[in-house]
Design an enzyme around this catalytic site. Structure first.
Site, PDB file in Angstrom:
ATOM      1  N   GLY A  53       0.789  -1.238   0.000  1.00 46.16           N
ATOM      2  CA  GLY A  53       0.000   0.000   0.000  1.00 46.16           C
ATOM      3  C   GLY A  53       0.814   1.277   0.000  1.00 46.16           C
ATOM      4  N   ASP A 109       0.550   3.752   4.015  1.00 40.60           N
ATOM      5  CA  ASP A 109      -0.545   4.481   3.370  1.00 40.60           C
ATOM      6  C   ASP A 109      -1.552   4.997   4.384  1.00 40.60           C
ATOM      7  OD1 ASP A 109      -1.367   1.908   4.040  1.00 40.60           O
ATOM      8  OD2 ASP A 109      -2.066   1.369   2.039  1.00 40.60           O
ATOM      9  N   ASP A 112      -5.190   2.574  10.360  1.00 40.39           N
ATOM     10  CA  ASP A 112      -6.595   2.203  10.554  1.00 40.39           C
ATOM     11  C   ASP A 112      -6.760   1.574  11.935  1.00 40.39           C
ATOM     12  OD1 ASP A 112      -9.244   1.494  10.192  1.00 40.39           O
ATOM     13  OD2 ASP A 112      -8.832  -0.166   8.837  1.00 40.39           O
ATOM     14  N   LYS A 140      -7.398   7.167   9.907  1.00 42.87           N
ATOM     15  CA  LYS A 140      -8.848   7.118  10.086  1.00 42.87           C
ATOM     16  C   LYS A 140      -9.207   7.575  11.488  1.00 42.87           C
ATOM     17  CE  LYS A 140     -10.083   3.573   6.797  1.00 42.87           C
ATOM     18  NZ  LYS A 140     -10.628   2.228   6.604  1.00 42.87           N
ATOM     19  N   VAL A 162     -11.404   3.222   1.784  1.00 45.01           N
ATOM     20  CA  VAL A 162     -10.979   4.043   0.644  1.00 45.01           C
ATOM     21  C   VAL A 162      -9.989   3.291  -0.242  1.00 45.01           C
ATOM     22  CG1 VAL A 162     -11.380   6.269   1.783  1.00 45.01           C
ATOM     23  CG2 VAL A 162      -9.169   5.123   2.071  1.00 45.01           C
ATOM     24  N   ARG A 174      -5.067   0.617  -7.055  1.00 44.56           N
ATOM     25  CA  ARG A 174      -3.885   1.251  -6.456  1.00 44.56           C
ATOM     26  C   ARG A 174      -3.400   2.415  -7.304  1.00 44.56           C
ATOM     27  NH1 ARG A 174      -2.045  -2.040  -2.259  1.00 44.56           N
ATOM     28  NH2 ARG A 174      -2.184  -4.276  -2.578  1.00 44.56           N
TER      29      ARG A 174
HETATM   30  P1  5GP Z   1      -4.339  -1.419  10.258  1.00 46.27           P
HETATM   31  O1  5GP Z   1      -3.403  -2.509  10.650  1.00 46.27           O
HETATM   32  O2  5GP Z   1      -3.973  -0.059  10.804  1.00 46.27           O
HETATM   33  O3  5GP Z   1      -5.784  -1.765  10.496  1.00 46.27           O
HETATM   34  O4  5GP Z   1      -4.345  -1.367   8.720  1.00 46.27           O
HETATM   35  C1  5GP Z   1      -3.326  -0.899   8.028  1.00 46.27           C
HETATM   36  C2  5GP Z   1      -3.330  -1.479   6.644  1.00 46.27           C
HETATM   37  O5  5GP Z   1      -4.630  -1.936   6.236  1.00 46.27           O
HETATM   38  C3  5GP Z   1      -2.947  -0.384   5.722  1.00 46.27           C
HETATM   39  O6  5GP Z   1      -1.562  -0.424   5.503  1.00 46.27           O
HETATM   40  C4  5GP Z   1      -3.741  -0.695   4.491  1.00 46.27           C
HETATM   41  O7  5GP Z   1      -2.973  -1.517   3.662  1.00 46.27           O
HETATM   42  C5  5GP Z   1      -4.958  -1.442   4.968  1.00 46.27           C
HETATM   43  N1  5GP Z   1      -6.138  -0.535   5.087  1.00 46.27           N
HETATM   44  C6  5GP Z   1      -6.631   0.042   6.186  1.00 46.27           C
HETATM   45  N2  5GP Z   1      -7.713   0.803   5.904  1.00 46.27           N
HETATM   46  C7  5GP Z   1      -7.876   0.715   4.571  1.00 46.27           C
HETATM   47  C8  5GP Z   1      -8.828   1.298   3.660  1.00 46.27           C
HETATM   48  O8  5GP Z   1      -9.732   2.080   3.977  1.00 46.27           O
HETATM   49  N3  5GP Z   1      -8.660   0.950   2.353  1.00 46.27           N
HETATM   50  C9  5GP Z   1      -7.699   0.099   1.929  1.00 46.27           C
HETATM   51  N4  5GP Z   1      -7.650  -0.144   0.631  1.00 46.27           N
HETATM   52  N5  5GP Z   1      -6.794  -0.447   2.752  1.00 46.27           N
HETATM   53  C10 5GP Z   1      -6.891  -0.141   4.061  1.00 46.27           C
HETATM   54 MG    MG Z   2      -0.789  -1.671   4.092  1.00 49.18          MG
END
Ligand code: 5GP
Ligand code: MG
Length: 196
Positions: A53, A109, A112, A140, A162, A174
C-alpha cells in the site's frame, strides 16, 4: 476504473501539496537529529515502507526529501482478498535486520486499526534504532490498537473504506490517483462461499 468510484475524499492536487510539505518537514527533522558528519555521510537514514500500500506514497514522499537515505522494505498482510476489515497483521517478508543505530522512518498508506503499525514499530524498536518515527498519508478517525500513533499524518479521514494512491480493493485501484470511496455495488465483503 473511474465508473467504480463513488466519491473523492482527497484530490490529486491536495495530496501533492501535502506530500511536499510532509517530505520537507520530515527531512528537516531528520537533519536536526544528525551530527554534521552523519548528514554528509548519509548512511543513517532508512525509510521502511510497508508494502504494498505504501508504494505510491513512498515514491512521491522520498523525492520531496532532499537528503541521502536508504530503503528497507517490509511486507505486512492484513486485508486478504476482498475483505474490508483488518484480519490482524502479520509480517510476510523479512524485516531489514540492520536498523540498529539508524534513523528509521516507517512509511505507510493508512493508519486504521493500528495493528500493522504497532507490530512493525515493536519489531523495529527491538533493533534499537537511533530514532524511530512513522509517517502515514492517511489516518482514520477511530481508536488505534495499543494506542499507536504516527508522528507525521497527511490527512485525517472518516472511518470509511478508501482506495487509490496505493490503496487497493482486492488488488485493484492502487493506480487511481486520488483517495476515494468505491460504489457500494463494487464492494462486497467476501462471504464464506465467495472466491478468495
Ligand atoms: P491497520 O493494521 O492499521 O488496520 O491497517 C493498516 C493497513 O490496512 C494499511 O496499511 C492498508 O494496507 C490497509 N487498510 C486500512 N484501511 C484501509 C482502507 O480504507 N482501504 C484500503 N484499501 N486499505 C486499508
Ligand atoms: Mg498496508
Amino acid at each position: 476504473m473511474e465508473r467504480d468510484i463513488e466519491r473523492v475524499l482527497v484530490s490529486t492536487d491536495e495530496i501533492a501539496a501535502r506530500v511536499r510539505e510532509m517530505g520537507n518537514r520530515l527531512a528537516a527533522d531528520l537533519m536536526d537529529r544528525m551530527p554534521a558528519e552523519e548528514r554528509a555521510d548519509g548512511s543513517s537514514v532508512v525509510l521502511v515502507p510497508i508494502m504494498t500500500g505504501a508504494v505510491v506514497f513512498l515514491a512521491d514522499l522520498m523525492r520531496e526529501m532532499p537528503l541521502k537515505m536508504r530503503l528497507g522494505l517490509v511486507a505486512v498482510t492484513s486485508y486478504p482478498g476482498k475483505s474490508l476489515e483488518s484480519k490482524g497483521a502479520s509480517i510476510s517478508s523479512e524485516l531489514p535486520a540492520d536498523l540498529g543505530g539508524k534513523h528509521v522512518v516507517i512509511v505507510d498508506d493508512i493508519l486504521d486499526s493500528g495493528q500493522t503499525l504497532a507490530l512493525v514499530r515493536r519489531l523495529i524498536a527491538e533493533q534499537a534504532p537511533a530514532s524511530l518515527s512513522a509517517c502515514v498519508l492517511l489516518e482514520k478517525k477511530r481508536e488505534h490498537a495499543e494506542g499507536v500513533s504516527a508522528e507525521y499524518v497527511g490527512f485525517t479521514i472518516p472511518d470509511e473504506f478508501v482506495v487509490g494512491y496505493g490503496l487497493d480493493y482486492d488488488g485493484q485501484y492502487r493506480n487511481y490517483p486520488a483517495i476515494a470511496t468505491l460504489k457500494p455495488e463494487r464492494v462486497r465483503e467476501a462471504g464464506p462461499n465467495s472466491p478468495a
